[in-house]
Motif scaffolding. Structure first.
Motif, PDB file in Angstrom:
ATOM      1  N   ALA A  52      43.094  -5.914  46.503  1.00 45.07           N
ATOM      2  CA  ALA A  52      42.568  -6.025  45.146  1.00 45.07           C
ATOM      3  C   ALA A  52      42.430  -7.501  44.814  1.00 45.07           C
ATOM      4  N   TYR A  65      44.960  -8.010  39.729  1.00 43.24           N
ATOM      5  CA  TYR A  65      45.539  -8.942  38.756  1.00 43.24           C
ATOM      6  C   TYR A  65      44.406  -9.853  38.316  1.00 43.24           C
ATOM      7  N   GLY A 124      38.780  -3.301  43.662  1.00 48.23           N
ATOM      8  CA  GLY A 124      39.625  -2.803  44.739  1.00 48.23           C
ATOM      9  C   GLY A 124      38.785  -2.641  45.985  1.00 48.23           C
ATOM     10  N   ALA A 139      43.505   0.957  44.621  1.00 51.74           N
ATOM     11  CA  ALA A 139      43.768  -0.469  44.825  1.00 51.74           C
ATOM     12  C   ALA A 139      43.303  -1.269  43.612  1.00 51.74           C
ATOM     13  N   ARG A 140      42.174  -0.890  43.038  1.00 52.17           N
ATOM     14  CA  ARG A 140      41.625  -1.570  41.854  1.00 52.17           C
ATOM     15  C   ARG A 140      42.630  -1.562  40.708  1.00 52.17           C
ATOM     16  N   LYS A 141      43.376  -0.487  40.593  1.00 52.99           N
ATOM     17  CA  LYS A 141      44.382  -0.386  39.524  1.00 52.99           C
ATOM     18  C   LYS A 141      45.485  -1.428  39.686  1.00 52.99           C
ATOM     19  N   ARG A 142      45.639  -1.994  40.886  1.00 52.69           N
ATOM     20  CA  ARG A 142      46.657  -3.003  41.159  1.00 52.69           C
ATOM     21  C   ARG A 142      46.087  -4.427  41.103  1.00 52.69           C
ATOM     22  N   HIS A 174      38.115  -6.041  37.413  1.00 54.15           N
ATOM     23  CA  HIS A 174      39.033  -5.523  38.427  1.00 54.15           C
ATOM     24  C   HIS A 174      38.265  -4.939  39.603  1.00 54.15           C
ATOM     25  N   MET A 198      42.963 -10.947  42.945  1.00 55.44           N
ATOM     26  CA  MET A 198      44.119 -11.580  42.314  1.00 55.44           C
ATOM     27  C   MET A 198      43.693 -12.943  41.798  1.00 55.44           C
TER      28      MET A 198
END
Length: 142
Positions: A42, A19, A28, A14-17, A26, A44
């Motif tokens: 995550a 924003y 997640g 989730a962290r990779k997504r 970042h 945003m």
């Protein structure tokens, strides 16, 4: 094997997504229900800073839609600077506002929600509960 390991991996994904073009931090989050269902979120960010959403809030909103806040039992947070590399860092804990939101789920569920706070690698972690992180929280009766 660490029973939280699959959830840590889910939170890392989730962290990779996330924003986060402004802070480059970042985060997640994975929220687990009583029956093992998992909701992810995550952070945003937004150019209007106050419109940003924390990973925990994002995951709790997804959890409400997936299974209801009253079923939340555990929450995993994984975070750190975007360019952290492979080296372990310090575990990331929920901010004050997120702690209050987690407390709301705890009050609805009647359970002291377990929180696993990890660095970006998932290797450094602390396990705590919402009561330990927010002992004098506002609750449903307030």
């Amino acid at each position: 094997m660490n029973k939280a390991a699959p959830l840590i991996e889910a939170a890392k994904a989730a962290r990779k997504r996330a924003y986060a073009p402004y802070s480059q931090f970042h985060v997640g989050c994975a929220v687990e229900s009583a029956d093992g269902t998992v909701a992810l979120g995550a952070n945003m960010e937004n150019a209007c800073y106050r419109l940003g959403v924390c990973a925990e809030q994002s995951a709790l909103a997804a959890a409400q839609q997936a299974f209801g806040l009253e079923k939340v039992r555990r929450l995993i947070v994984v975070g750190g600077p975007a360019d952290s590399g492979e080296e372990a860092g310090a575990p990331v804990t929920p901010c004050g506002g997120c702690r209050q939101a987690i407390q709301e789920a705890a009050a609805l569920s009647g359970h002291d929600i377990e929180i696993v706070c990890c660095d970006h690698t998932g290797e450094q972690s602390i396990t705590t509960t919402i009561r330990e992180l927010l002992p004098a929280a506002f609750s449903l009766g307030d």
